[in-house]
Structure formats: C-alpha cells, structure tokens
Motif scaffolding. Structure first.
Motif, PDB file in Angstrom:
ATOM      1  N   HIS A 112     -26.448 -13.507  27.415  1.00  0.00           N
ATOM      2  CA  HIS A 112     -26.420 -14.305  26.183  1.00  0.00           C
ATOM      3  C   HIS A 112     -25.766 -15.391  25.905  1.00  0.00           C
ATOM      4  CE1 HIS A 112     -26.560  -9.329  25.892  1.00  0.00           C
ATOM      5  NE2 HIS A 112     -27.755  -9.753  26.012  1.00  0.00           N
ATOM      6  N   ARG A 113     -24.369 -15.427  26.422  1.00  0.00           N
ATOM      7  CA  ARG A 113     -23.950 -16.783  26.122  1.00  0.00           C
ATOM      8  C   ARG A 113     -24.621 -17.967  26.191  1.00  0.00           C
ATOM      9  NH1 ARG A 113     -19.373 -17.262  30.311  1.00  0.00           N
ATOM     10  NH2 ARG A 113     -20.387 -18.570  31.252  1.00  0.00           N
ATOM     11  N   PHE A 114     -25.714 -17.911  27.254  1.00  0.00           N
ATOM     12  CA  PHE A 114     -26.299 -19.114  28.101  1.00  0.00           C
ATOM     13  C   PHE A 114     -28.130 -19.045  26.717  1.00  0.00           C
ATOM     14  CE2 PHE A 114     -30.247 -20.425  30.196  1.00  0.00           C
ATOM     15  CZ  PHE A 114     -29.566 -21.656  30.348  1.00  0.00           C
ATOM     16  N   ALA A 115     -28.410 -18.030  27.100  1.00  0.00           N
ATOM     17  CA  ALA A 115     -29.143 -18.187  25.497  1.00  0.00           C
ATOM     18  C   ALA A 115     -28.331 -18.929  24.120  1.00  0.00           C
ATOM     19  CB  ALA A 115     -29.896 -16.857  25.230  1.00  0.00           C
ATOM     20  N   ALA A 116     -27.692 -18.384  23.912  1.00  0.00           N
ATOM     21  CA  ALA A 116     -26.750 -19.146  22.420  1.00  0.00           C
ATOM     22  C   ALA A 116     -26.584 -20.945  22.911  1.00  0.00           C
ATOM     23  CB  ALA A 116     -25.315 -18.225  22.799  1.00  0.00           C
TER      24      ALA A 116
END
Length: 136
Positions: A112-116
């Motif tokens: 999720h952090r990577f996507a953001a």
C-alpha cells in the motif's frame, strides 16, 4: 505589474506543515518510548520499536523527493502565469504524500505504501512536465 498566482504556494505550505507535524510525532514517540537518549546517538538502534522508528523514517522520506516538489512549485510561481495543470497536480502530490505518511506511520503495509509512493512520483513527473510546458 503582473499579479502572481499564489494558489500554487498553498500546497507547498500544507506539505511543509505536514512535515513539521511528522517531526513533532517523532519527538513525541521518542520522548514517550521510555528509552534512554543514548539509543538515538547513531540513528535508530535495533531495540527501538517500530512505533518510534517509523515516524522518523517517514520524516526523512518527507525531506527527500518532496524537495523536487518544492522546487517545481517555486519555478511555477515565478513563471507568470502558472500553467493550468500545476495547482491540481501539486494538490494531488500533497494528498498522495500524506496518504503515504499515514500508511507508513500506522499499519505500514509495504505494498500500500509502495502504491502511494509510485503514484506520488508519477504525479511529481507530471508536475515537472506541466511546469516545464508553462515555462517554455
């Protein structure tokens, strides 16, 4: 004399304020962790819990690539008039960086952090493109 469009500076101040808030969180988490100050002499020691380490790492993230955001917005501000896409892209970047921070300092799901992070960098590239088109 041409009026400067200050709208592009509002997201700059919001992101700077967010960064200051994360720094405050770093201080609060460190002071309330019950650890001796010596554990922070070399940065984060292995025995420092994630709830203390993650805000510090996020704060460092907010001082890395966002520098390019600040420069792009300042260039856009100086280049009168501000290109039409710049302000919405600046706000999108700030929103995505805040989402990244919230993920990082709460449940810290890496994908999720990577996507953001990836989305924010795509917006940053688009912001630079819009600023460039407005300048040249």
């Amino acid at each position: 004399m041409t009026m400067r469009d200050t709208a592009v500076l509002v997201p700059v101040f919001v992101l700077a304020g967010w960064t200051a808030g994360v720094l405050l969180l770093v201080a609060v988490r460190r002071l309330t962790a019950g650890l001796p100050p010596s554990v922070y002499t070399q940065g984060e020691a292995p025995n420092v819990p994630p709830a203390v380490c993650l805000p510090n790492r996020n704060y460092m993230n907010l001082l890395e690539l966002p520098v390019l955001f600040y420069v792009a917005c300042l260039i856009a501000f100086v280049a009168v008039p501000v290109a039409p896409l710049v302000v919405p892209l600046a706000w999108a970047y700030v929103a995505l960086r805040i989402v990244h921070s919230l993920i990082h300092i709460t449940y810290n799901h890496v994908m999720h952090r990577f996507a953001a992070f990836v989305l924010s960098n795509g917006v940053l590239v688009a912001l630079w493109g819009a600023v460039g088109m407005g300048v040249f």
